[in-house]
Scaffold this active site. Structure first.
Site, short mmCIF file in Angstrom:
data_model
loop_
_atom_site.label_atom_id
_atom_site.label_comp_id
_atom_site.label_asym_id
_atom_site.label_seq_id
_atom_site.Cartn_x
_atom_site.Cartn_y
_atom_site.Cartn_z
N ASP A 200 17.28 -7.25 20.65
CA ASP A 200 17.18 -7.59 19.24
C ASP A 200 17.70 -6.50 18.31
O ASP A 200 18.04 -6.79 17.16
CB ASP A 200 15.73 -7.96 18.89
CG ASP A 200 15.39 -9.36 19.39
OD1 ASP A 200 16.20 -9.95 20.12
OD2 ASP A 200 14.31 -9.86 19.07
N ASP A 203 21.95 -6.19 19.87
CA ASP A 203 22.74 -7.42 19.69
C ASP A 203 22.73 -7.88 18.23
O ASP A 203 23.65 -8.55 17.79
CB ASP A 203 22.15 -8.57 20.53
CG ASP A 203 22.31 -8.35 22.03
OD1 ASP A 203 22.99 -7.39 22.43
OD2 ASP A 203 21.74 -9.15 22.80
N TYR A 284 11.76 -15.57 15.76
CA TYR A 284 10.64 -14.62 15.81
C TYR A 284 10.66 -13.67 14.62
O TYR A 284 11.71 -13.33 14.11
CB TYR A 284 10.76 -13.75 17.07
CG TYR A 284 9.72 -14.03 18.13
CD1 TYR A 284 9.99 -14.88 19.18
CD2 TYR A 284 8.47 -13.42 18.07
CE1 TYR A 284 9.04 -15.12 20.16
CE2 TYR A 284 7.52 -13.66 19.05
CZ TYR A 284 7.81 -14.52 20.09
OH TYR A 284 6.87 -14.76 21.05
N GLU A 285 9.45 -13.21 14.25
CA GLU A 285 9.33 -12.12 13.30
C GLU A 285 8.69 -10.93 13.99
O GLU A 285 7.76 -11.10 14.80
CB GLU A 285 8.44 -12.51 12.10
CG GLU A 285 9.18 -13.05 10.91
CD GLU A 285 9.71 -14.46 11.11
OE1 GLU A 285 9.27 -15.13 12.06
OE2 GLU A 285 10.57 -14.89 10.32
N ASP A 484 14.53 21.39 23.63
CA ASP A 484 14.59 20.37 22.59
C ASP A 484 14.71 19.04 23.32
O ASP A 484 15.75 18.75 23.93
CB ASP A 484 15.81 20.64 21.70
CG ASP A 484 15.81 19.77 20.46
OD1 ASP A 484 14.87 18.95 20.31
OD2 ASP A 484 16.74 19.90 19.64
N HIS A 495 4.34 -12.00 27.43
CA HIS A 495 3.81 -13.04 26.55
C HIS A 495 3.74 -14.37 27.30
O HIS A 495 4.76 -14.99 27.58
CB HIS A 495 4.70 -13.16 25.31
CG HIS A 495 4.15 -14.07 24.26
ND1 HIS A 495 4.77 -14.30 23.07
CD2 HIS A 495 3.01 -14.81 24.21
CE1 HIS A 495 4.06 -15.14 22.34
NE2 HIS A 495 2.98 -15.48 23.03
CU LIG Z 1 6.60 -13.65 22.64
#
Ligand SMILES: [Cu+2]
Length: 557
Positions: A200, A203, A284-285, A484, A495
């Site tokens: 997300d 792309d 989706y959000e 560093d 999900h």
């Molecule tokens: Cu999901």
């Protein structure tokens, strides 16, 4: 996106397929252009897969097309706009597909208030957040100052935003923190779903899909907004107004002690400074919050919401890789695997990463005769690589500065990275899903700092064949102790959709806490004024006449 949707919906081959549906009056077609994914090393064309839906709602623009998925999926070549083929989607329990049939009308599960049949809204009284004397924070350009914290916030087309040059009480703690990537692989093994793996950020981009946030909706209280920037399809820069919001909020108590002898209490409330953005990646959000807390800790929070990506399923069929969430609509199991890039500067840039296990002290007749002792065992990450998860030894990851000893604890100052053990990517190690997202196989990675190494799966992820990020940088060679370094924290959540996630999903929230660990010489929040009602002005509710005033804030101090 709009031009691509139109390209697909108006193509003669697609219209031919739509005609076979014999849609009733008032029903239309809508599509979601999807990243094509990877299943063939020889496929070099930039491709787009379109998932097709029926749009009900009698022309209402907000009707939930995700409730009515169709069983054909056109593929086009991007840029040339060439039609490639139509994939047909299975509707049964196996991989078999059928030619397009007339559409069987089923009810649409609607979310929009105009359409969702919820005719009696709940009675909710206003809950107002006011700061009558103004907020406690200052913003000068990109620089934020608040309650001992000083840091800068910058918008990013890819990451949404980054915070950098983070100091607390005059000491350096982090150089830069941002989301670096998120992949969402799906578990339905059938074609073409085997290619459903979005990146997300790489792309699409969280900044370019950032929402224009609104007062009183996305952000409550006294709000400071920042704009973001994107590139318009014509090549010109464009502004995304108010895409980052910043504000203070109360989060319950930070600490309390009641001296039971005197009945005097010390009570401090926990206040947070929130930097928030919200990205809409098609269905989706994602709500990304970085919350700075008055005790020197930082809470990195992701809230997933929006609408499940759905697939068609025939009446009375169930599948083991998805949940039926509405009539003839299935939501496949999937994973959201985010990588947060944490570039530390714990009292300077030379840092080390350690992991501490808590283990039983061996029983010993003299020292531990009752066998109840337990101790911590520390290991250092010496070379660029990952740390295995170990929840049953209570493994904790810490970033320390070996050059700076805490005068009280007599050991190096540090911050711990609190994140629960989580399932990582489930796909086969040889799969394209894993080869493209090596970062998703482990929870914590450590690399040596190098300019431009910002994105966990590499810079170019669309139809990629391999992870060119951590898959390359975590090479087992670069020394990272007292160097560093950069820590990459993988926030993975598998999900398994539930019916209640549809038609719009209540937030699923996941957090990573960065907490000072032997960094200060005592609780750094003792300078917070004690909570009292002259300041907080709470009042008694008039719903129960029998209630008595509470003594929780009573103090004679
Ligand atoms: Cu999901």
């Amino acid at each position: 996106m709009g031009a691509l949707e139109e390209l697909c919906n108006s193509h003669p081959r697609v219209l031919e397929e739509v005609a076979k549906l014999q849609l009733p009056k008032g029903y239309q077609i809508r599509n979601d252009p999807w990243i094509y994914g990877t299943d063939d090393p020889n496929e070099k064309r930039p491709l787009v897969q379109f998932f097709m839906y029926v749009l009900a709602g009698d022309g209402h623009s907000e009707s939930n097309h995700y409730s009515l998925p169709l069983k054909f999926s056109p593929v086009f070549e991007a840029y040339t706009n060439k039609f490639v083929r139509i994939d047909y989607l299975p509707g049964g329990f196996d991989e078999k597909t059928t030619p397009t049939q007339p559409w069987q009308k089923v009810p649409c599960v609607e979310y929009h208030p105009d359409l969702n049949n919820e005719t009696i809204p709940r009675d909710v009284k206003p809950l107002l957040i006011s700061q009558p004397e103004g907020p406690s924070f200052k913003v000068e350009g990109s620089k934020v100052t608040w309650q001992g914290w000083e840091f800068r916030v910058s918008s990013s087309a890819r990451e949404g935003f980054a915070v950098y040059d983070v100091n607390f009480k005059g000491r350096q703690v982090f150089y830069r923190i941002s989301l670096s990537e998120m992949t969402v692989p799906y578990g339905d093994p059938r074609a073409p779903y085997h290619r459903k793996q979005a990146f997300d950020l790489g792309d699409v981009g969280f900044g370019v899909t950032g929402n224009h946030l609104n007062l009183g909706c996305d952000c409550l209280g006294v709000i400071k907004y920042m704009d973001g920037y994107a590139v318009h399809p014509n090549g010109e820069p464009s502004v995304i107004p108010n895409t980052i919001c910043m504000h203070e909020q109360d989060d319950g108590l930070l600490y309390k002690h009641l001296n039971y002898r005197t009945n005097n209490a010390v009570v401090a409330r926990k206040r947070e400074f929130v930097v928030q953005t919200i990205a809409t990646v098609a269905n989706y959000e994602y709500i990304i919050n970085l919350k700075f807390v008055t005790d020197g800790s930082i809470d990195i929070e992701t809230r997933a919401t929006g609408i499940l990506s759905t697939m068609p399923i025939d009446e009375d069929v169930t599948v083991p890789w998805g949940t039926i969430v509405g009539p003839n609509v299935m939501a496949a199991y999937h994973q959201h695997i985010l990588s947060f890039r944490i570039d530390p500067a714990i009292d300077g840039h030379k840092n080390s990463v350690v992991y501490d296990d808590v283990v039983k002290l061996p029983k010993d007749d003299k020292l531990n005769p009752f066998g109840i002792g337990f101790v911590t065992e520390r290991k250092f990450v010496e070379k660029a690589g990952h740390i295995d998860q170990s929840p049953f030894t209570n493994r904790q990851y810490k970033i320390i500065n070996e050059n700076k000893i805490n005068p009280i604890s007599k050991n190096p100052v540090g911050y711990k990275i609190m994140m629960p053990a989580r399932q990582m990517i489930l796909a086969d190690p040889d799969s394209f899903n894993v080869r493209r997202a090596k970062y998703a196989t482990e929870q914590v990675w450590v690399t040596k700092y190098r300019d431009h190494e910002l994105y966990a799966a590499g810079e170019f992820t669309n139809q990629s064949q391999n992870d060119t990020g951590l898959g390359v940088w975590a090479n087992g060679i670069d020394p990272v102790r007292n160097e560093d370094l950069v820590v990459w924290a993988t926030m993975g959540f598998t999900h398994i959709p539930r019916v209640e996630d549809f038609p719009v999903m209540p937030v699923e929230t996941h957090n990573i806490h960065l907490v000072p660990f032997n960094f200060f010489d005592k609780n750094p929040a003792l300078d917070i004024p004690q909570a009292n009602n002259n300041f907080n002005k709470s009042i008694l509710a008039k719903v129960d006449t029998k209630s008595e005033p509470s003594a929780c804030c009573k103090t004679n101090l």
